[in-house]
Design a protein around this motif. Structure first.
Motif, PDB file in Angstrom:
ATOM      1  N   TYR A 115      43.327   4.480  18.758  1.00 46.85           N
ATOM      2  CA  TYR A 115      43.598   3.044  18.594  1.00 46.85           C
ATOM      3  C   TYR A 115      44.029   2.712  17.163  1.00 46.85           C
ATOM      4  CZ  TYR A 115      41.082   2.135  23.040  1.00 46.85           C
ATOM      5  OH  TYR A 115      40.676   2.105  24.347  1.00 46.85           O
ATOM      6  N   TYR A 116      43.390   3.357  16.192  1.00 43.75           N
ATOM      7  CA  TYR A 116      43.684   3.043  14.783  1.00 43.75           C
ATOM      8  C   TYR A 116      45.126   3.393  14.444  1.00 43.75           C
ATOM      9  CZ  TYR A 116      38.724   2.295  13.932  1.00 43.75           C
ATOM     10  OH  TYR A 116      37.459   1.797  13.969  1.00 43.75           O
ATOM     11  N   TRP A 117      45.485   4.603  14.789  1.00 42.80           N
ATOM     12  CA  TRP A 117      46.829   5.094  14.457  1.00 42.80           C
ATOM     13  C   TRP A 117      47.885   4.289  15.199  1.00 42.80           C
ATOM     14  CZ3 TRP A 117      50.848   7.803  16.976  1.00 42.80           C
ATOM     15  CH2 TRP A 117      51.767   8.452  16.114  1.00 42.80           C
TER      16      TRP A 117
ATOM     17  N   LEU B 292      51.069  -0.934  25.591  1.00 44.93           N
ATOM     18  CA  LEU B 292      50.047  -0.231  26.370  1.00 44.93           C
ATOM     19  C   LEU B 292      49.469   0.925  25.541  1.00 44.93           C
ATOM     20  CD1 LEU B 292      48.771   0.027  29.264  1.00 44.93           C
ATOM     21  CD2 LEU B 292      50.626   1.625  29.788  1.00 44.93           C
ATOM     22  N   TYR B 293      48.198   1.240  25.772  1.00 40.00           N
ATOM     23  CA  TYR B 293      47.567   2.399  25.116  1.00 40.00           C
ATOM     24  C   TYR B 293      48.531   3.582  25.116  1.00 40.00           C
ATOM     25  CZ  TYR B 293      43.479  -0.110  26.997  1.00 40.00           C
ATOM     26  OH  TYR B 293      42.581  -1.055  27.369  1.00 40.00           O
ATOM     27  N   LEU B 294      48.631   4.248  23.968  1.00 41.12           N
ATOM     28  CA  LEU B 294      49.602   5.340  23.892  1.00 41.12           C
ATOM     29  C   LEU B 294      49.255   6.494  24.821  1.00 41.12           C
ATOM     30  CD1 LEU B 294      50.554   5.581  20.121  1.00 41.12           C
ATOM     31  CD2 LEU B 294      51.356   4.016  21.882  1.00 41.12           C
ATOM     32  N   ASP B 295      47.940   6.733  25.027  1.00 38.77           N
ATOM     33  CA  ASP B 295      47.580   7.871  25.891  1.00 38.77           C
ATOM     34  C   ASP B 295      47.775   7.538  27.372  1.00 38.77           C
ATOM     35  OD1 ASP B 295      45.420   6.196  26.033  1.00 38.77           O
ATOM     36  OD2 ASP B 295      43.908   7.696  25.509  1.00 38.77           O
ATOM     37  N   GLN B 296      48.207   6.309  27.655  1.00 38.74           N
ATOM     38  CA  GLN B 296      48.580   5.962  29.027  1.00 38.74           C
ATOM     39  C   GLN B 296      50.075   5.714  29.150  1.00 38.74           C
ATOM     40  OE1 GLN B 296      46.833   6.005  31.834  1.00 38.74           O
ATOM     41  NE2 GLN B 296      45.155   6.849  30.640  1.00 38.74           N
TER      42      GLN B 296
ATOM     43  N   VAL C 174      48.547  12.801  20.967  1.00 40.63           N
ATOM     44  CA  VAL C 174      48.247  11.685  20.059  1.00 40.63           C
ATOM     45  C   VAL C 174      46.753  11.689  19.762  1.00 40.63           C
ATOM     46  CG1 VAL C 174      48.179   9.170  19.814  1.00 40.63           C
ATOM     47  CG2 VAL C 174      50.173  10.250  20.853  1.00 40.63           C
ATOM     48  N   ASN C 175      45.952  11.752  20.825  1.00 39.50           N
ATOM     49  CA  ASN C 175      44.502  11.750  20.643  1.00 39.50           C
ATOM     50  C   ASN C 175      44.028  12.923  19.792  1.00 39.50           C
ATOM     51  OD1 ASN C 175      44.386   9.484  22.204  1.00 39.50           O
ATOM     52  ND2 ASN C 175      43.549  10.484  24.017  1.00 39.50           N
ATOM     53  N   ASP C 176      44.524  14.113  20.109  1.00 38.06           N
ATOM     54  CA  ASP C 176      44.102  15.317  19.374  1.00 38.06           C
ATOM     55  C   ASP C 176      44.500  15.243  17.906  1.00 38.06           C
ATOM     56  OD1 ASP C 176      42.975  16.412  21.572  1.00 38.06           O
ATOM     57  OD2 ASP C 176      44.529  17.910  21.941  1.00 38.06           O
ATOM     58  N   SER C 177      45.754  14.868  17.667  1.00 37.89           N
ATOM     59  CA  SER C 177      46.250  14.876  16.295  1.00 37.89           C
ATOM     60  C   SER C 177      45.565  13.818  15.438  1.00 37.89           C
ATOM     61  CB  SER C 177      47.761  14.642  16.271  1.00 37.89           C
ATOM     62  OG  SER C 177      48.424  15.750  16.817  1.00 37.89           O
ATOM     63  N   VAL C 178      45.349  12.630  16.014  1.00 39.67           N
ATOM     64  CA  VAL C 178      44.661  11.592  15.243  1.00 39.67           C
ATOM     65  C   VAL C 178      43.226  12.035  14.948  1.00 39.67           C
ATOM     66  CG1 VAL C 178      43.871   9.202  15.249  1.00 39.67           C
ATOM     67  CG2 VAL C 178      46.125   9.748  16.137  1.00 39.67           C
ATOM     68  N   ALA C 179      42.607  12.714  15.913  1.00 39.29           N
ATOM     69  CA  ALA C 179      41.253  13.228  15.677  1.00 39.29           C
ATOM     70  C   ALA C 179      41.239  14.192  14.495  1.00 39.29           C
ATOM     71  CB  ALA C 179      40.722  13.921  16.929  1.00 39.29           C
TER      72      ALA C 179
ATOM     73  N   ILE D 190      52.975  15.463  17.480  1.00 35.21           N
ATOM     74  CA  ILE D 190      53.225  14.580  18.629  1.00 35.21           C
ATOM     75  C   ILE D 190      54.691  14.691  19.054  1.00 35.21           C
ATOM     76  CG2 ILE D 190      53.133  12.204  19.481  1.00 35.21           C
ATOM     77  CD1 ILE D 190      50.926  11.728  17.345  1.00 35.21           C
ATOM     78  N   THR D 191      55.576  14.792  18.070  1.00 36.82           N
ATOM     79  CA  THR D 191      56.996  14.945  18.395  1.00 36.82           C
ATOM     80  C   THR D 191      57.235  16.235  19.185  1.00 36.82           C
ATOM     81  OG1 THR D 191      57.635  13.710  16.428  1.00 36.82           O
ATOM     82  CG2 THR D 191      59.328  15.086  17.437  1.00 36.82           C
ATOM     83  N   THR D 192      56.597  17.315  18.753  1.00 36.32           N
ATOM     84  CA  THR D 192      56.734  18.586  19.474  1.00 36.32           C
ATOM     85  C   THR D 192      56.298  18.430  20.931  1.00 36.32           C
ATOM     86  OG1 THR D 192      56.214  19.717  17.412  1.00 36.32           O
ATOM     87  CG2 THR D 192      56.110  21.029  19.430  1.00 36.32           C
ATOM     88  N   ALA D 193      55.139  17.763  21.121  1.00 36.12           N
ATOM     89  CA  ALA D 193      54.636  17.562  22.490  1.00 36.12           C
ATOM     90  C   ALA D 193      55.593  16.694  23.306  1.00 36.12           C
ATOM     91  CB  ALA D 193      53.255  16.915  22.440  1.00 36.12           C
TER      92      ALA D 193
END
Lengths: 428, 321
Positions: free
Chosen positions: A202-204, A386-390, A400-405, A421-424
């Motif tokens: 959410y922050y990112w 909308l939430y990026l992971d959705q 996104v979730n992994d990298s921000v973590a 994220i770009t690679t993914a």
């Protein structure tokens, strides 16, 4: 031969545990739910909504003899896993919760979800505008929206006042300042569930939205690239926050709604704020020590603006919940969705303060002050993301979730995050 | 001598044996074996074949796989840092298990073999964790390592180490050791039980004789107990390694593989790819890797380490020795 057949088979058995995955997606099971049984999977696994919906199902059954509604209520992560397994096996539930976006699009592509365009059209004008946006894939509607909401900062007014922060911050610099002041009073400024990575994203995402505006996200989706400098800047701004060490001790291993997780830390008054969706007060209450939550001490403010950013503080980030209908569902499943969407039933949901309804007529039933402030902020919003992971395909959302973590743990640079994220996104 | 005397009776037998061989009821054998073979094929062989097939595709798990990529997923696997990390972490756990957990279990088994008061109660207590499921164990330890109310924190505070306990699972540098601690807690009782059973099957005469010859406890242990425990120790190492390679439940519930993948295992990565990212083809390649690692380890271990042990009654056919 030394290696007997028996031992070879034994080993095959040992290895089979690791192959559990292989078994999934193998069969095209097909739903056996004919006749009057509707399998309904949702994520309202705590009260008030658990009971409210169970009650609605019972009333529908009473009004429609021969119809049985089997409810499976699961926590988010468990729900996603179970649903994925069922859908990969070709056996989607008859009605199931959906956040829309890229995940729903993949389910649609696989032919697992019924096109509801014709049906939902019947009650579409009763809904607030844009309610169905997240569930629209290539112009067709694949779920009936049930609730809506957005992410923002929930804060403890008492702890803010004690730290001398009299008004909620409206700029990122102001937020960092508030964090510094809160640290001075020996309070954890922000509660965060680092083990579950979605609250961190959410922050990112919000920073990227404030810095680059809605167009940045649209462009990223179109280009399948997150290489734009604004995404890196979002990471840099977030790193500034992380450098202040604003989160509770051991946040990297904290869950969201667990006994000692983000919501509990907030609900027990041990942290001054959390960035979370409209459901936060309910979960705080549910996971706090006396099941009381913060009550009047709880306040809400939108994610602050970033100086020089293209996005506005009135642009909202969040999402809602809808119900999709599985490919083999009986027609009564759609009847039931129509039943839920009736204003009277939507008002019941609104009054529980568990959800923010999308049915226009039910908006007047929102009486909970916290939920009302979310509704008002949302009503005056200038844009919605909308939430990026959705919103994106699952692989991109997870990245996104992994990298921000990793960034939150101080193990990745803002550049690393954008690049990964770009690679993914390119791989899909 | 007795055996030799029995032999003359043998010549009378052949006609009987050959008749019984002729009348061996093959249809019945097939009939009785069929359900087991069917289940085995369906539940063990078929998933392996399906996973092997799926690993050759780029596939999100929906519908039928169409995008054939050959061995591309495996090529990607070999260059994947996460996969390499998983292998490193697995190796670390294997090393810790063999180096610390199993010796600890062995020492405990030797102690429990002594005639000491309340021996039964001790055995029960040490074995108890093994009875719990991995998930229950993990939930239990999530609470113990919980930052505010956790037992670990109470203890570290009591001994003047502050909030150290809260961060064990939250720190990438310590999470693997915390994980090892939990695994050990759950499984040491099992290995202790194996060793204890093996120790008790050693005839007391051997130790009596050694004592008579003047061997001290250490020499008796070194030259009698340990060699005779050999087969059990080798099996226990085997089970421990295979268990570690396939480790999933405990990690998933306890840490989810985090923080930031620092406790991720092969199976956790497989789950992440398959169920979170919908990269089912790639996840199948990982599952094949887990299978092959288990298989090759098992074959080599049986070939070189368990060889003598398996020459006993279990795997020999007929009279072959």
């Amino acid at each position: 031969m030394r290696i007997s057949r028996r031992s070879l088979l034994g080993l095959a058995g040992a290895g089979a545990a690791g192959l559990a995955l292989g078994g999934c997606g193998a069969g095209d099971g097909g739903s056996a739910s004919g006749g009057g049984t509707i399998r309904w999977w949702h994520i309202a696994n705590t009260d008030p909504m658990l009971s409210a919906w169970a009650d609605m199902a019972r009333r529908f059954e009473a009004a429609n003899p021969g119809v049985t509604i089997e409810i499976t209520a699961l926590e988010n992560e468990a729900f996603k896993t179970k649903l994925t397994t069922n859908i990969q096996a070709g056996d989607p539930p008859d009605i199931f919760h959906s956040w829309g976006g890229g995940v729903l699009a993949q389910q649609v592509e696989a032919g697992m979800v019924k096109d509801l365009t014709g049906d939902v059209g019947g009650w579409r004008d009763q809904l607030i505008p844009s309610a169905l946006d997240a569930y629209t894939v290539d112009g067709a509607v694949y779920a009936s929206a049930v609730d809506t909401g957005m992410v923002g900062f929930w804060y403890n007014k008492e702890l803010f006042a004690r730290a001398g922060v009299t008004t909620p911050p409206v700029t990122w610099a102001g937020l960092l300042d508030a964090v510094r002041r809160l640290k001075g009073t020996d309070v954890t400024p922000i509660a965060l569930a680092g083990k579950e990575k979605w609250p961190g994203h959410y922050y990112w995402a919000y920073l990227a939205l404030r810095i680059g505006g809605l167009d940045l996200m649209r462009q990223a989706a179109a280009d399948k690239s997150f290489a734009a400098p604004d995404f890196v800047t979002a990471g840099t701004r977030l790193a500034e926050l992380v450098a202040l060490q604003p989160f509770q001790t051991g946040f990297l291993a904290a869950g969201y709604s667990t006994a000692d997780g983000q919501a509990a830390t907030m609900g027990n008054g041990k942290a001054a704020m959390e960035l979370m969706g409209q459901w936060a007060p309910t979960v705080q209450k549910d996971s706090s020590a006396g099941k009381a939550g913060l009550g009047d001490k709880l306040g809400f403010f939108p994610f602050p603006a970033v100086d020089g950013g293209k996005g506005r503080i009135t642009d909202a980030f969040g999402g809602g919940g809808g119900f999709a209908v599985g490919r083999n569902a009986p027609d009564t499943a759609i009847e039931f969705l129509r039943f839920i969407a009736q204003p009277d039933n939507a008002r019941i949901e609104a009054r529980t303060a568990g959800v923010l309804p999308v049915v226009k007529a039910a908006q007047d039933a929102v009486t909970d002050p916290n939920l009302k402030s979310v509704a008002d902020t949302l009503a005056s919003s200038t844009g919605f993301q909308l939430y990026l992971d959705q919103a994106f395909a699952p692989a991109v959302g997870q990245q996104v979730n992994d990298s921000v973590a990793e960034l939150l743990a101080g193990q990745a640079s803002p550049e690393d995050v954008a690049a990964a994220i770009t690679t993914a996104a390119k791989q899909g | 001598m007795v055996i030799i005397e029995r032999r003359p009776a043998a010549p009378a037998r052949p006609p009987v044996r050959s008749r019984s061989r002729r009348r061996r009821p093959w249809p019945t054998i097939v009939l009785f074996l069929a359900p087991a073979l069917l289940l085995f094929g369906l539940l063990v062989l078929a998933p392996i074949v399906v996973a092997g097939y799926a690993s050759l595709f780029t596939w999100n798990g929906f519908g039928v796989p169409t995008q054939f990529v050959g061995l591309e997923n495996f090529r990607r696997l070999l260059t994947d840092e996460i996969f390499a990390g998983d292998l490193r972490r697995t190796l670390l756990l294997v090393t810790l298990s063999i180096g610390i957990q199993l010796p600890f279990s062995l020492v405990l088994a030797m102690l429990l073999n002594q005639p000491l008061r309340g021996r039964r109660a001790y055995r029960l207590v040490f074995f108890a964790p093994y009875v719990l499921s991995e998930v229950v164990t993990a939930v239990l330890f999530t609470m113990i390592f919980s930052p505010n109310q956790g037992l670990a924190n109470h203890i570290t505070r009591l001994i003047g180490l502050g909030d150290l306990g809260a961060t064990w699972l939250a720190d990438p540098d310590t999470v693997m050791y915390s994980l090892f601690l939990v695994i050990s807690w759950k499984y040491f009782g099992f290995h202790t039980l194996l060793y204890l059973a093996a120790r008790q099957s050693i005839p007391p005469e051997l130790h009596d004789a050694a004592a008579t010859d003047g061997a001290g406890p250490w020499r008796a242990f070194r030259h009698i107990t340990l060699p005779l425990l050999g087969p059990t120790i080798r099996i226990s190492v085997f089970l421990s390694v295979l268990g570690t390679v396939q480790l999933f439940d405990m990690v998933w519930v306890l840490t989810g593989g985090g923080p930031i993948r620092s406790s991720e295992t092969l199976a956790v990565t497989m789950f992440q790819e398959g169920f979170k990212r919908f990269h089912v083809g790639y996840a199948s390649a990982i599952s094949m890797a887990i299978f092959l690692i288990s298989l090759f380890f098992g074959l080599l271990y049986q070939r070189f380490v368990l060889r003598r042990d398996l020459e006993g009654a279990v795997t020999t056919m007929g009279d072959r020795r």
